[in-house]
Design a protein around this motif. Structure first.
Motif, PDB file in Angstrom:
ATOM      1  N   LEU A 399       0.830  -1.208   0.000  1.00 16.74           N
ATOM      2  CA  LEU A 399       0.000   0.000   0.000  1.00 16.74           C
ATOM      3  C   LEU A 399       0.865   1.259   0.000  1.00 16.74           C
ATOM      4  O   LEU A 399       0.570   2.236  -0.709  1.00 16.74           O
ATOM      5  CB  LEU A 399      -0.916   0.010   1.220  1.00 16.74           C
ATOM      6  N   GLY A 400       1.936   1.243   0.786  1.00 18.42           N
ATOM      7  CA  GLY A 400       2.807   2.409   0.858  1.00 18.42           C
ATOM      8  C   GLY A 400       3.479   2.708  -0.473  1.00 18.42           C
ATOM      9  O   GLY A 400       3.516   3.866  -0.924  1.00 18.42           O
ATOM     10  N   VAL A 401       4.005   1.679  -1.105  1.00 17.90           N
ATOM     11  CA  VAL A 401       4.665   1.868  -2.404  1.00 17.90           C
ATOM     12  C   VAL A 401       3.656   2.321  -3.457  1.00 17.90           C
ATOM     13  O   VAL A 401       3.932   3.225  -4.261  1.00 17.90           O
ATOM     14  CB  VAL A 401       5.374   0.565  -2.835  1.00 17.90           C
ATOM     15  N   SER A 402       2.475   1.722  -3.456  1.00 20.80           N
ATOM     16  CA  SER A 402       1.437   2.099  -4.418  1.00 20.80           C
ATOM     17  C   SER A 402       1.001   3.546  -4.216  1.00 20.80           C
ATOM     18  O   SER A 402       0.779   4.286  -5.191  1.00 20.80           O
ATOM     19  CB  SER A 402       0.226   1.174  -4.278  1.00 20.80           C
ATOM     20  N   THR A 403       0.875   3.960  -2.968  1.00 19.54           N
ATOM     21  CA  THR A 403       0.504   5.345  -2.672  1.00 19.54           C
ATOM     22  C   THR A 403       1.550   6.313  -3.182  1.00 19.54           C
ATOM     23  O   THR A 403       1.232   7.351  -3.780  1.00 19.54           O
ATOM     24  CB  THR A 403       0.327   5.531  -1.153  1.00 19.54           C
ATOM     25  N   LEU A 404       2.819   5.971  -2.988  1.00 19.50           N
ATOM     26  CA  LEU A 404       3.913   6.831  -3.439  1.00 19.50           C
ATOM     27  C   LEU A 404       3.950   6.933  -4.962  1.00 19.50           C
ATOM     28  O   LEU A 404       4.038   8.033  -5.526  1.00 19.50           O
ATOM     29  CB  LEU A 404       5.235   6.275  -2.909  1.00 19.50           C
ATOM     30  N   LEU A 405       3.883   5.795  -5.632  1.00 19.65           N
ATOM     31  CA  LEU A 405       3.968   5.792  -7.094  1.00 19.65           C
ATOM     32  C   LEU A 405       2.775   6.479  -7.746  1.00 19.65           C
ATOM     33  O   LEU A 405       2.862   6.948  -8.887  1.00 19.65           O
ATOM     34  CB  LEU A 405       4.085   4.353  -7.602  1.00 19.65           C
ATOM     35  N   SER A 406       1.639   6.518  -7.033  1.00 23.13           N
ATOM     36  CA  SER A 406       0.415   7.121  -7.580  1.00 23.13           C
ATOM     37  C   SER A 406       0.251   8.579  -7.164  1.00 23.13           C
ATOM     38  O   SER A 406      -0.827   9.155  -7.353  1.00 23.13           O
ATOM     39  CB  SER A 406      -0.809   6.322  -7.121  1.00 23.13           C
ATOM     40  N   TYR A 407       1.278   9.158  -6.571  1.00 23.22           N
ATOM     41  CA  TYR A 407       1.251  10.556  -6.123  1.00 23.22           C
ATOM     42  C   TYR A 407       0.168  10.795  -5.061  1.00 23.22           C
ATOM     43  O   TYR A 407      -0.553  11.794  -5.092  1.00 23.22           O
ATOM     44  CB  TYR A 407       1.067  11.506  -7.308  1.00 23.22           C
ATOM     45  N   VAL A 408       0.024   9.881  -4.164  1.00 24.26           N
ATOM     46  CA  VAL A 408      -0.798   9.993  -2.965  1.00 24.26           C
ATOM     47  C   VAL A 408      -2.257  10.346  -3.258  1.00 24.26           C
ATOM     48  O   VAL A 408      -2.737  11.421  -2.874  1.00 24.26           O
ATOM     49  CB  VAL A 408      -0.206  11.006  -1.954  1.00 24.26           C
ATOM     50  N   PRO A 409      -2.981   9.455  -3.939  1.00 27.48           N
ATOM     51  CA  PRO A 409      -4.425   9.673  -4.075  1.00 27.48           C
ATOM     52  C   PRO A 409      -5.106   9.485  -2.716  1.00 27.48           C
ATOM     53  O   PRO A 409      -4.587   8.792  -1.838  1.00 27.48           O
ATOM     54  CB  PRO A 409      -4.862   8.597  -5.066  1.00 27.48           C
ATOM     55  N   VAL A 410      -6.279  10.092  -2.556  1.00 31.45           N
ATOM     56  CA  VAL A 410      -6.964  10.054  -1.268  1.00 31.45           C
ATOM     57  C   VAL A 410      -7.287   8.621  -0.853  1.00 31.45           C
ATOM     58  O   VAL A 410      -7.107   8.236   0.302  1.00 31.45           O
ATOM     59  CB  VAL A 410      -8.250  10.899  -1.320  1.00 31.45           C
ATOM     60  N   SER A 411      -7.749   7.812  -1.800  1.00 31.83           N
ATOM     61  CA  SER A 411      -8.155   6.440  -1.467  1.00 31.83           C
ATOM     62  C   SER A 411      -6.988   5.618  -0.947  1.00 31.83           C
ATOM     63  O   SER A 411      -7.075   4.974   0.113  1.00 31.83           O
ATOM     64  CB  SER A 411      -8.772   5.761  -2.695  1.00 31.83           C
ATOM     65  N   LEU A 412      -5.856   5.648  -1.654  1.00 29.24           N
ATOM     66  CA  LEU A 412      -4.712   4.856  -1.234  1.00 29.24           C
ATOM     67  C   LEU A 412      -4.053   5.435   0.016  1.00 29.24           C
ATOM     68  O   LEU A 412      -3.584   4.692   0.896  1.00 29.24           O
ATOM     69  CB  LEU A 412      -3.687   4.756  -2.367  1.00 29.24           C
ATOM     70  N   GLY A 413      -4.031   6.756   0.116  1.00 25.00           N
ATOM     71  CA  GLY A 413      -3.447   7.381   1.300  1.00 25.00           C
ATOM     72  C   GLY A 413      -4.217   7.017   2.562  1.00 25.00           C
ATOM     73  O   GLY A 413      -3.627   6.699   3.602  1.00 25.00           O
ATOM     74  N   ALA A 414      -5.551   7.035   2.469  1.00 21.73           N
ATOM     75  CA  ALA A 414      -6.373   6.661   3.622  1.00 21.73           C
ATOM     76  C   ALA A 414      -6.222   5.178   3.938  1.00 21.73           C
ATOM     77  O   ALA A 414      -6.170   4.787   5.114  1.00 21.73           O
ATOM     78  CB  ALA A 414      -7.845   6.989   3.337  1.00 21.73           C
ATOM     79  N   ALA A 415      -6.138   4.351   2.895  1.00 27.19           N
ATOM     80  CA  ALA A 415      -5.957   2.913   3.111  1.00 27.19           C
ATOM     81  C   ALA A 415      -4.612   2.626   3.768  1.00 27.19           C
ATOM     82  O   ALA A 415      -4.495   1.743   4.638  1.00 27.19           O
ATOM     83  CB  ALA A 415      -6.060   2.167   1.783  1.00 27.19           C
ATOM     84  N   HIS A 416      -3.581   3.379   3.396  1.00 27.27           N
ATOM     85  CA  HIS A 416      -2.258   3.193   3.990  1.00 27.27           C
ATOM     86  C   HIS A 416      -2.266   3.569   5.470  1.00 27.27           C
ATOM     87  O   HIS A 416      -1.655   2.884   6.306  1.00 27.27           O
ATOM     88  CB  HIS A 416      -1.238   4.032   3.226  1.00 27.27           C
ATOM     89  N   GLN A 417      -2.974   4.643   5.812  1.00 23.05           N
ATOM     90  CA  GLN A 417      -3.054   5.038   7.221  1.00 23.05           C
ATOM     91  C   GLN A 417      -3.849   4.017   8.021  1.00 23.05           C
ATOM     92  O   GLN A 417      -3.480   3.667   9.146  1.00 23.05           O
ATOM     93  CB  GLN A 417      -3.703   6.420   7.341  1.00 23.05           C
ATOM     94  N   ALA A 418      -4.944   3.514   7.425  1.00 18.06           N
ATOM     95  CA  ALA A 418      -5.715   2.463   8.096  1.00 18.06           C
ATOM     96  C   ALA A 418      -4.883   1.194   8.244  1.00 18.06           C
ATOM     97  O   ALA A 418      -4.981   0.483   9.257  1.00 18.06           O
ATOM     98  CB  ALA A 418      -6.990   2.170   7.306  1.00 18.06           C
ATOM     99  N   GLY A 419      -4.040   0.914   7.266  1.00 13.46           N
ATOM    100  CA  GLY A 419      -3.178  -0.258   7.327  1.00 13.46           C
ATOM    101  C   GLY A 419      -2.172  -0.169   8.469  1.00 13.46           C
ATOM    102  O   GLY A 419      -1.870  -1.171   9.130  1.00 13.46           O
ATOM    103  N   ALA A 420      -1.660   1.041   8.704  1.00 10.77           N
ATOM    104  CA  ALA A 420      -0.718   1.224   9.811  1.00 10.77           C
ATOM    105  C   ALA A 420      -1.384   0.899  11.148  1.00 10.77           C
ATOM    106  O   ALA A 420      -0.797   0.229  12.008  1.00 10.77           O
ATOM    107  CB  ALA A 420      -0.198   2.666   9.820  1.00 10.77           C
ATOM    108  N   LEU A 421      -2.626   1.343  11.312  1.00  8.72           N
ATOM    109  CA  LEU A 421      -3.333   1.078  12.562  1.00  8.72           C
ATOM    110  C   LEU A 421      -3.740  -0.387  12.664  1.00  8.72           C
ATOM    111  O   LEU A 421      -3.768  -0.958  13.758  1.00  8.72           O
ATOM    112  CB  LEU A 421      -4.565   1.980  12.661  1.00  8.72           C
ATOM    113  N   THR A 422      -4.033  -1.015  11.538  1.00  9.67           N
ATOM    114  CA  THR A 422      -4.353  -2.447  11.543  1.00  9.67           C
ATOM    115  C   THR A 422      -3.139  -3.272  11.945  1.00  9.67           C
ATOM    116  O   THR A 422      -3.245  -4.220  12.743  1.00  9.67           O
ATOM    117  CB  THR A 422      -4.858  -2.893  10.158  1.00  9.67           C
TER     118      THR A 422
END
Length: 452
Positions: A399-422
């Motif tokens: 998720l982190g790599v995908s968020t970075l390569l996609s220039y931090v879209p809202v959907s992936l950025g939120a999923a990455h933050q939720a992933g950290a808490l998970t």
């Protein structure tokens, strides 16, 4: 099997015993019959339950199920070295546990909503703050008044100049929802807390712990406004974009993580007062796992906090390549700031490099944990959690790599933050599951678990 489940298994199985009222009403219960009925419990608990049933009057039939569960729960209370947080019986334990897990889930949603608010640049849309909250604008005049306040902010002047009223309404509603969701959490926590205290469900030790968590939650609103205020101040140079202080953002996120972990750990301690164990060998295996899990948990926490500095410095919008950062592995400007320590918190290049290194180290550490425990003699629940933690760590890196390569879209950025808490959730559960059992439980365990 969890120790508490063993006791409730006894309660459920006792319902199926032929003529349960005979155990209560007849005094001719032999020792062998008692051992047959209570043998699946530890000797101490079985003995207490047997004596409790012997002391009941003849012909007393109802409500037998409730009395049996209370006897079993009281037996747990009396175990050496085990202090229960809820001592009013299984019914109280159930509802207090549901309340705490529900509160933890609410905090989880708050963290995700806060991430969306930040990613949509909505956090600076409300330029004032009241502890009790206020109604949103309801008329066009009220909306225009709020919009005029926002137009005086550095964010509007430098980034959103020319924004329409409809666009402003979107970012305002996002921030308003985040604030009111937090206030609703305070009410949802305080009302059941007061009720359980009045009913006597909560012990002094649990009451003090929950009071501290409630105070931290109330302070979270103050920390949030302290963070927002930093983004309403004029940037140090005319070329800098207005944004909240990365230090204050990290404090706000760390506080939310601490509240979440505290609620989750407390809920687990209520529903599972003893760690899962069926043999001394499994306890020894859990001790070996515990020595590895504790430092890895610290690494997971530090990695999550480093993500807050990435967000606070907008570092996710720089070096949108992987595994290299641009054309190099390590940028040339990672130590340009003086004093040196500022680079680790304010330098965009250094902050992103730190997060990459920490995330990679976390993944390698958890993979090593999984590999090194494959041959250990440990409880199936521990093995299951280790496997899930390794899977979640892998997903989080993806998720982190995908968020970075996609220039931090809202959907992936939120999923990455939720992933950290998970991932942090799995680490809390794993630490709780391999914790040290009470002395009473240790004394009652066989050396080797029975084969199924």
């Amino acid at each position: 099997m969890f120790r508490s489940r063993v006791v409730w298994s006894f309660v459920r199985r006792s319902k199926d015993l032929h003529g349960i009222y005979k155990l209560q009403g007849k005094s001719g219960l032999s020792k062998s019959s008692a051992e047959e009925s209570f043998g699946h419990l530890t000797p101490g608990i079985a003995r207490q339950c047997f004596h409790a049933f012997q002391s009941l009057p003849k012909g007393h039939h109802v409500p037998y199920a409730r009395k049996m569960s209370n006897v079993a729960y009281a037996a747990l209370e009396n175990k050496e070295g085990l202090k229960l947080l809820v001592t009013a019986g299984p019914h109280a334990k159930k509802w207090v546990g549901i309340w705490l897990f529900g509160s933890a889930a609410w905090v989880f949603s708050m963290v995700v909503l806060g991430g969306i608010t930040r990613l949509t640049r909505s956090g600076l849309s409300m330029t004032d703050w009241k502890f009790t909250g206020s109604l949103p604008p309801l008329s066009r005049e009220e909306w225009l008044n709020e919009f005029e306040k926002y137009k005086q902010s550095p964010e509007y002047k430098r980034i959103n100049r020319g924004m329409s009223l409809e666009d402003f309404k979107f970012i305002y509603w996002m921030e308003y929802a985040h604030r009111m969701w937090g206030r609703a959490l305070g009410i949802m926590f305080a009302l059941p807390f007061s009720y359980f205290l009045r009913k006597g469900y909560i012990t002094l030790r649990l009451g003090l712990r929950l009071s501290a968590l409630f105070a931290l939650g109330a302070g979270q609103g103050l920390i949030g406004w302290w963070m927002v205020k930093s983004g309403l101040e004029e940037p140090p140079t005319e070329y800098a974009q207005p944004r909240v202080s990365p230090y204050r953002l990290a404090a706000h996120l760390t506080s939310a993580f601490a509240i979440y972990c505290g609620l989750l750990w407390t809920g687990l301690s209520i529903v599972m007062p003893e760690p899962p164990a069926e043999s001394v060998a499994w306890i020894r295996g859990a001790a070996k796992v515990r020595r590895l899990v504790l430092p890895i948990s610290l690494l997971v926490g530090v990695t999550a906090v480093s993500g807050a500095f990435v967000a606070g410095n907008d570092a996710g919008h720089a070096f949108n390549t992987f595994p290299k950062m641009g054309d190099t592995w390590i940028p040339d400007d990672i130590f340009d700031m003086k004093p040196l320590v500022r680079n680790f918190f304010e330098n965009t290049s250094t902050v992103q490099l730190d997060h990459r290194v920490l995330a990679t180290a976390t993944l390698v550490s958890i993979a090593t944990l999984w590999w090194s425990t494959r041959t250990l003699d440990i409880h199936p629940a521990v093995r299951y959690l280790i496997g899930n933690t390794a899977g979640m760590a892998t997903l989080q890196v993806i998720l982190g790599v995908s968020t970075l390569l996609s220039y931090v879209p809202v959907s992936l950025g939120a999923a990455h933050q939720a992933g950290a808490l998970t991932l942090l959730t799995f680490m809390v559960m794993l630490n709780h599951t391999v914790r040290r059992p009470s002395m009473s439980l240790l004394k009652s365990l066989p050396q080797v678990a029975k084969a199924n």
